[in-house]
Design an enzyme around this catalytic site. Structure first.
Site, PDB file in Angstrom:
ATOM      1  N   GLU A   1       7.426  53.242  68.065  1.00 19.77           N
ATOM      2  CA  GLU A   1       6.940  54.324  69.215  1.00 19.77           C
ATOM      3  C   GLU A   1       5.560  54.526  69.147  1.00 19.77           C
ATOM      4  O   GLU A   1       5.082  54.407  67.880  1.00 19.77           O
ATOM      5  CB  GLU A   1       7.754  55.465  69.289  1.00 19.77           C
ATOM      6  CG  GLU A   1       9.041  55.203  69.681  1.00 19.77           C
ATOM      7  CD  GLU A   1       9.824  56.589  69.369  1.00 19.77           C
ATOM      8  OE1 GLU A   1       9.458  57.670  68.950  1.00 19.77           O
ATOM      9  OE2 GLU A   1      11.093  56.853  69.824  1.00 19.77           O
TER      10      GLU A   1
ATOM     11  N   GLN B   1       8.812  49.335  50.122  1.00 18.34           N
ATOM     12  CA  GLN B   1       7.806  49.452  50.882  1.00 18.34           C
ATOM     13  C   GLN B   1       6.635  50.503  50.161  1.00 18.34           C
ATOM     14  O   GLN B   1       5.996  51.245  50.631  1.00 18.34           O
ATOM     15  CB  GLN B   1       8.353  50.217  52.164  1.00 18.34           C
ATOM     16  CG  GLN B   1       9.086  49.307  53.022  1.00 18.34           C
ATOM     17  CD  GLN B   1       9.524  49.894  54.029  1.00 18.34           C
ATOM     18  OE1 GLN B   1       9.534  50.932  54.523  1.00 18.34           O
ATOM     19  NE2 GLN B   1      10.304  49.063  55.171  1.00 18.34           N
TER      20      GLN B   1
ATOM     21  N   HIS C   1      10.681  53.491  53.793  1.00 21.27           N
ATOM     22  CA  HIS C   1      10.211  54.751  55.037  1.00 21.27           C
ATOM     23  C   HIS C   1       9.728  55.909  54.252  1.00 21.27           C
ATOM     24  O   HIS C   1      10.012  56.921  54.306  1.00 21.27           O
ATOM     25  CB  HIS C   1      11.689  55.131  55.764  1.00 21.27           C
ATOM     26  CG  HIS C   1      12.394  54.020  56.639  1.00 21.27           C
ATOM     27  ND1 HIS C   1      13.298  54.138  57.335  1.00 21.27           N
ATOM     28  CD2 HIS C   1      11.764  52.646  56.538  1.00 21.27           C
ATOM     29  CE1 HIS C   1      13.824  53.314  58.153  1.00 21.27           C
ATOM     30  NE2 HIS C   1      12.669  52.274  57.513  1.00 21.27           N
TER      31      HIS C   1
END
Ligand code: HEC
Length: 477
Positions: free
Chosen positions: A349, A189, A254
């Site tokens: 979220e 990522q 991440h």
């Protein structure tokens, strides 16, 4: 038979209970009646009796860790007898055996077809209808494989980062590479990530970008860093690393890394926990992973930051307990910082960032591990800020923007989040700080990596390959 699942042209649907809005958690009971007779075929029955809880496109069944079995027989049993203690009503009185079987078959086929559809079937029109308005997509740039971040220049050009490690200026639909970006770890990522202009860019030409920075001595390690540089005719100059999240980590995911100026001279930087939830997000002592940071425009630490380390020194930390925050935006109506972050399997979220607060990861979560095991049985706890909204299954949110101005009246004040996984643009309507309803815009457009309001009042959306493009959303009558 694809059409029953994904009606061509119907590129928009109201999200039902795949996501749950705070203060309205869980499923609402549906009166299934005792004398109701089923209507017509399985598609209609699904839409009428099941979609409200399981999602119009069977969202709740995609990637499901089947609790009661996934064979035709298992599904039939679930439908017939229900699981009342868990909120699944019994439909024995609603459907005949044949109807129950058809419904179960319909779901199993649907899941399979959906998987194919997710990757193959692209929209055939550039006109997208929402409940309240229609927009046309105008491509302003193509050929940037993974456009990660966008920043709007005063000359109407757009700076676009490509995750692979290049920075472009897009102008009049042409792109030009800007030289002078540092080496990035373009693996997993990682790569060249977000970008922002200094609030006084017109006078100082300073830009900021985040990236996955290789460790100077150990190639195995990388971290999220922020560079400040001056943008001139010849490319970048005066490059300076103003932020580096410690410790460096061996993983390649991440990184978080959204950049937002708060209008008061501070820069917010989001940093992911690098896949090590045990060590990082809850540790506020010499650990900057799984946090949102607040720094000054030169990288120094504001004296009034909320979190101190063990020695009593003020740190760059603004919030902690974050997993992988890839969306960050100031709410222009309240001045508060909003965020979206990736949960594990389920439990993505939307949060409002309050200084010094703990957002719970991994002590609380609506998600589970990818292998189906439990991370925590708590979704809320003392001292932890609950999300405004969570998504099950995970949509993979990236980018965030509030709809402002006059071009999109029905959407004004709502918050947009890109969906990488389900390849649409999420619109969350707000009443104050409460999310009241959601809509899926631009369905199947591709992985939406970033969304911004341009200074011209238009919404811009960055979509990844294979149909990589930056689009401007033009309202049409
Ligand atoms: C009121 C909300 C609601 C409605 C309406 C509803 N379900 Fe469910 N369903 C649930 C919940 C909640 C569960 C999870 C139960 C559990 O976790 O044990 C569930 C579980 C299931 C399961 C088992 C999943 C598993 O993991 O094994 C199947 C199959 C299923 N539903 C099918 C249907 C079908 C078909 C319909 C329509 C006829 C329907 N449901 C309508 C709420 C609902």
């Amino acid at each position: 038979m694809k059409s029953y699942l994904f009606l061509p042209g119907a590129f928009l649907a109201v999200v039902t209970t795949v996501c749950s809005i705070k203060q309205n958690k869980g499923y609402t009971a549906t009166d299934t009646g005792s004398t109701t007779t089923a209507i017509a075929g399985p598609a209609e029955n699904y839409a009428t009796y099941c979609a409200g809880c399981h999602g119009e496109k069977m969202n709740a069944f995609v990637d499901r860790d089947w609790k009661h079995g996934s064979t035709l027989k298992d599904l039939m049993k679930s439908i017939k007898t229900g699981w009342p203690d868990d909120g699944m009503p019994a439909f024995a009185k609603t459907f005949s055996d044949k109807e129950t079987e058809e419904l179960a078959e319909y779901i199993l086929t649907g899941i399979k077809e959906r998987k194919e559809y997710d990757f193959n079937d692209r929209p055939t029109s550039d006109i997208f209808k929402s409940e309240s308005m229609t927009v046309k997509l105008e491509p302003v740039a193509t050929g940037i494989d993974v456009p990660w971040g966008m920043a709007f220049l005063p000359d109407r050009g757009i700076l676009v980062t490509e995750r692979g490690g290049k920075l472009y200026k897009v102008f009049n639909k042409q792109k030009q590479e800007i030289k002078g970006v540092p080496a990035v770890v373009a693996e997993g990522q990682g790569g060249l990530l977000d970008i922002a202009l200094h609030p006084d860019f017109a006078n100082n030409q300073l830009i900021y970008f985040s990236y996955s920075k290789p460790h100077p001595d150990n190639k195995r390690l990388a971290t999220t860093a922020v560079m400040r540089a001056k943008l001139g005719r010849g490319g970048l100059s005066e490059q300076q690393i103003i932020f580096e999240a410690l410790p460096y980590a061996p993983t390649r995911h991440h990184y978080g890394s959204r950049l937002v100026f708060d209008g008061k001279g501070h820069l917010f930087v989001s940093v992911g926990e690098r896949g090590n939830e045990k060590e990082n997000p809850q540790n506020t002592n010499n650990n900057q992973l799984g946090k949102i940071h607040r720094i000054n425009d030169d990288g120094s630490i504001p004296a009034d930051n909320p979190i101190k380390d063990k020695s009593g020194k003020v740190t760059s930390l603004y919030t902690y307990g974050n997993r992988n925050p890839q969306g960050l935006a100031l709410n222009p109506f309240t001045g508060e910082l909003w965020e979206n972050e990736h949960g594990p399997r389920g439990g993505d979220e939307i949060n409002i960032m309050q200084p010094g607060k703990n957002y719970g990861w991994p002590l609380t979560s609506y998600g589970i591990n990818y292998d189906g095991t439990t991370i925590t049985d708590k979704t809320t706890a003392q001292g932890i800020i609950d999300p405004q909204l969570y998504w099950i299954p995970s949509i993979g949110p990236s980018g965030m923007a509030f709809v402002t101005g006059h071009k999109y009246k029905p959407w004004k004040g709502a918050v947009l989040s890109g969906s990488l996984r389900f390849q649409y643009l999420n619109l969350s309507y707000l009443d104050g700080n409460k999310i009241t309803k959601e809509e899926k815009l631009l369905k199947n457009i591709g992985r939406v990596r970033d969304v911004r309001m341009g200074p011209d009042g238009y919404i811009y959306v960055a979509v990844e390959k294979p149909a990589a493009a930056i689009y401007k959303l033009i309202p049409v009558e």
